[in-house]
Motif scaffolding. Structure first.
Motif, mmCIF file in Angstrom:
data_model
loop_
_atom_site.group_PDB
_atom_site.id
_atom_site.type_symbol
_atom_site.label_atom_id
_atom_site.label_comp_id
_atom_site.label_asym_id
_atom_site.label_seq_id
_atom_site.Cartn_x
_atom_site.Cartn_y
_atom_site.Cartn_z
ATOM 1 N N VAL A 132 0.980 -1.331 0.153
ATOM 2 C CA VAL A 132 -0.304 0.047 -0.002
ATOM 3 C C VAL A 132 0.713 1.336 -0.047
ATOM 4 N N VAL A 133 0.321 2.284 -0.717
ATOM 5 C CA VAL A 133 0.920 3.675 -0.854
ATOM 6 C C VAL A 133 0.145 4.536 -0.653
ATOM 7 N N SER A 134 0.485 5.767 -0.444
ATOM 8 C CA SER A 134 -0.652 7.109 -0.303
ATOM 9 C C SER A 134 -1.186 7.205 -1.964
ATOM 10 N N SER A 135 -2.351 7.670 -1.782
ATOM 11 C CA SER A 135 -3.189 7.652 -2.991
ATOM 12 C C SER A 135 -2.575 8.590 -3.889
ATOM 13 N N ASP A 136 -1.661 9.608 -3.484
ATOM 14 C CA ASP A 136 -1.282 10.694 -4.344
ATOM 15 C C ASP A 136 -0.065 9.990 -5.145
ATOM 16 N N VAL A 137 0.442 8.975 -4.847
ATOM 17 C CA VAL A 137 1.596 8.416 -5.661
ATOM 18 C C VAL A 137 1.184 7.180 -5.967
ATOM 19 N N ALA A 138 -0.037 6.731 -5.845
ATOM 20 C CA ALA A 138 -0.332 5.304 -6.266
ATOM 21 C C ALA A 138 -0.065 4.881 -7.891
ATOM 22 N N GLU A 139 -0.561 5.998 -8.625
ATOM 23 C CA GLU A 139 -0.207 5.939 -10.194
ATOM 24 C C GLU A 139 1.158 5.578 -10.265
ATOM 25 N N ARG A 140 2.156 6.305 -9.741
ATOM 26 C CA ARG A 140 3.646 6.257 -10.151
ATOM 27 C C ARG A 140 4.211 5.023 -9.556
#
Length: 73
Positions: free
Chosen positions: A53-61
């Protein structure tokens, strides 16, 4: 990552696979964590996968780093 919205970017059948993926994200400067890392070792393969899991603001990257061939056009 405490107050951020977290997004699952990948699921793995073993803790080892998840740790390798986490290392790729760490090298790119993306903070990540693994959910179910211990449970994935206890339960049968696929029953409770380790979730990266990652923060939603860097998910696409993060997805671009983890799955580069899926992002080619």
């Amino acid at each position: 990552m405490e107050n951020e919205t977290l997004v699952v970017v990948a699921e793995y059948n073993s803790e080892t696979e998840a740790e390798i993926a986490r290392t790729l994200l760490d090298d790119a400067g993306i903070d990540s964590t693994i959910r179910n890392e211990y449970m994935s070792a206890i339960y049968p393969v696929g029953a409770m996968p380790a979730q990266l899991v990652v923060s939603s603001d860097v998910a696409e990257r993060a997805r671009e780093i983890l799955f580069p061939t899926k992002n080619r056009k």
